[in-house]
Design an enzyme around this catalytic site. Structure first.
Site, PDB file in Angstrom:
ATOM      1  N   ARG A  92       0.854  -1.048   0.027  1.00 16.33           N
ATOM      2  CA  ARG A  92       0.138  -0.016  -0.416  1.00 16.33           C
ATOM      3  C   ARG A  92       0.845   0.549  -0.081  1.00 16.33           C
ATOM      4  NH1 ARG A  92      -4.908   1.398   4.156  1.00 16.33           N
ATOM      5  NH2 ARG A  92      -3.448   1.521   5.934  1.00 16.33           N
ATOM      6  N   ASP A 118      -3.483   2.943  13.864  1.00 17.54           N
ATOM      7  CA  ASP A 118      -2.593   3.613  13.216  1.00 17.54           C
ATOM      8  C   ASP A 118      -3.516   4.676  12.909  1.00 17.54           C
ATOM      9  OD1 ASP A 118      -5.637   3.205  11.573  1.00 17.54           O
ATOM     10  OD2 ASP A 118      -4.572   2.237  10.798  1.00 17.54           O
TER      11      ASP A 118
END
Length: 536
Positions: free
Chosen positions: A170, A450
């Site tokens: 990603r 996160d």
């Protein structure tokens, strides 16, 4: 200019890089540099244009217009078309684990009992230059099957098992720059840097391994942004004389505007796309951010905004229906829980995870995400043992009632509590401190936090301040109330982490940054943008 920003002696004309160590210099060679420069020169100007269009659409929403399906692209939504046939190794993605790209994490994730590992240069990675370069080295070694690591503290040795999980990288979102890479004296887009390095360093090895180069693309809001990435992919394949479809992408539908553009995104990328993913935490953050000026759309405590809320369940069902109609996979979202050492508490955690994943399976998702290997066995019961094949592409949801804009924008019921606000403060503070100290994925209070979950925490409070929401204790949320709570909760966090860690991890800077962005009159779009200025 600091030492870290001095141009590398090995950089080609037009490119400025920090000095590279031997391992990095061997990988970022002239071929890689030339490609990075060519890619940036061609695609940086149109990126500025699509980001400008994004800002104009947001201004319309800020002025009172609500997001909706675009009448101008109705023919695409109504048309009979499908995306390119999926590569065989991307048809079985029942369970995926995600995490940052530090060396031990990459080994543990690839060795986990999962189908795929999403190696994350974005929300779970703090983008220090050293960390990004080492991450590219780690993935390069992983693709060659030559990845090992000895923990300097414990002396424990880690190495890849046979038949590791399928690796997908990603890259960073379109809004993030890479300040350490200048092309023609202007910063390069972070996502392009991540994309270019990963492709150059790995495409030949992956082709030898009879697979393609696979990416996750985050935070798109519109099909013109998907078209930008499709053009990047085509240019790259042509540049390296590779067949169309060598690059394959999964697009995260993790912004509110994108849920109204799913058919259009699939259509723009139909030569390269394989799946859409329900990035639920960023989606909740985007709901807050996109509708920040709308007082009737203010969310309650983060803890009650779960996938059984009507606006989130509608999003999940529409994604499944849209993807399967077009021959693409529909990936589910993240289970952020961390297993507990307490047996009773762990049983409760696993029960919550299982129920969440059963809802996704029932909706028709083809696979789902976990953040910790300890959840793999529980989730496999649902998405491996509980499926009759590799995916659920046969679940078309063709008898569903249409999902409307009203469903996707439905207000979310639930309390706004003092406890919820104080928890948000502590979570955001600890995450920001970790992020500016170089760690992008942090266990906090039993969850793997996160950037997306930290964004929810701080933007919720900002929105409560803006609209003068009242907490369960009768207090109206104001800037001063937040400052008071922040001062009190900072003391709690300092007591929890201890003075040594408080000082080492820059908690004072984090407290100042959290105060600044939460009390700003205008919502700071991403905490990682001002946070990035604090990174080396």
């Amino acid at each position: 200019m600091t030492d870290s920003n001095k141009p590398s002696a090995t950089a080609i004309d037009g490119l400025q890089l920090p000095p590279l160590n031997d391992a990095s210099a061997a990988l970022i060679n002239k071929t890689t540099q030339e490609f990075l420069v060519a890619l940036t020169r061609k695609f940086r100007p149109p990126l500025h244009a699509v980001l400008g269009a994004r800002a104009k659409r947001q201004q319309q929403i800020d002025d009172g217009k609500l997001p909706d399906f675009d009448p101008a692209t109705k023919t695409i939504r109504d048309g009979d078309w499908r995306v390119a046939e999926l590569p065989e190794d991307l048809t079985k993605r029942r369970l995926e684990i995600t995490g940052p790209v530090d060396r031990k994490m990459v080994i543990n994730a690839l060795n986990a009992n999962v189908d795929c590992y999403m190696a994350d240069f974005e929300d779970s990675q703090s983008p220090t230059w050293e960390g990004l370069l080492q991450g590219q080295i780690n993935l390069h070694d992983a693709n060659r099957g030559q990845l090992d690591y000895t923990d300097p503290a414990s002396g424990k040795y880690y190495q890849l098992n046979d038949n590791p999980a399928l690796l997908i990288a990603r890259v960073r979102g379109l809004h993030l720059p890479e300040k350490h890479v200048l092309v023609d004296n202007e910063v390069a887009p972070g996502g392009l840097v991540d994309f270019a390095l990963y492709f150059c360093l790995n495409f030949q090895q992956r082709l030898k391994n009879n697979t393609g180069v696979y990416y996750y693309i985050p935070k798109l809001e519109h099909s013109d942004e998907a078209q930008w990435w499709a053009d990047v992919f085509r240019f790259t394949e042509d540049y390296f004389k590779q067949p169309r479809g060598t690059i394959r992408a999964t697009i995260l539908i993790e912004t509110l505007p994108a849920v109204f553009q799913m058919d259009e995104i699939l259509h723009a990328m139909k030569d390269h796309i394989v799946a859409l993913n329900c990035g639920r935490w960023d989606y909740i953050f985007s709901y807050i951010k996109t509708l920040k000026n709308h007082p009737d759309r203010v969310l309650p405590d983060r803890q009650v905004v779960t996938m059984d809320q009507s606006f989130l369940n509608a999003y999940s069902r529409l994604l499944v229906k849209t993807c399967h109609r077009r021959g693409a996979l529909a990936m589910g979202g993240m289970a952020a829980f961390i297993p507990s050492k307490d047996p009773d508490e762990n049983a409760k955690i696993l029960a919550k995870v299982k129920a969440d994943k059963e809802l996704e399976r029932t909706n028709g998702h083809d696979g789902t995400w976990i953040a910790h290997p300890g959840l793999a066995a529980t989730v496999r019961e649902v998405f491996v043992d509980g499926l009759s094949g590799n995916n659920q592409l046969h679940v078309l949801r063709e008898h569903d009632q249409p999902v409307t804009a009203e469903h996707l924008l439905a207000p979310c019921s639930g309390p706004r509590t003092e406890l919820g606000m104080r928890t948000n403060i502590r979570v955001a503070l600890q995450y920001i401190a970790a992020w500016i100290s170089g760690k992008g994925c942090v266990p906090i209070y039993g969850l793997m936090e996160d950037a997306a979950t930290a964004e929810i925490s701080r933007t919720s409070i900002w929105q409560w301040i803006k609209h003068k929401m009242t907490l369960d204790n009768g207090e109206v949320v104001t800037k001063q109330l937040f400052r008071d709570y922040l001062a009190e909760e900072a003391k709690v966090v300092r007591n929890e982490v201890g003075d040594q860690r408080w000082n080492q991890e820059h908690f004072e800077q984090a407290t100042q940054l959290l105060e600044q962005i939460t009390t700003a009159d205008d919502l700071v779009e991403f905490l990682t943008l001002p946070g990035y200025a604090l990174l080396d």
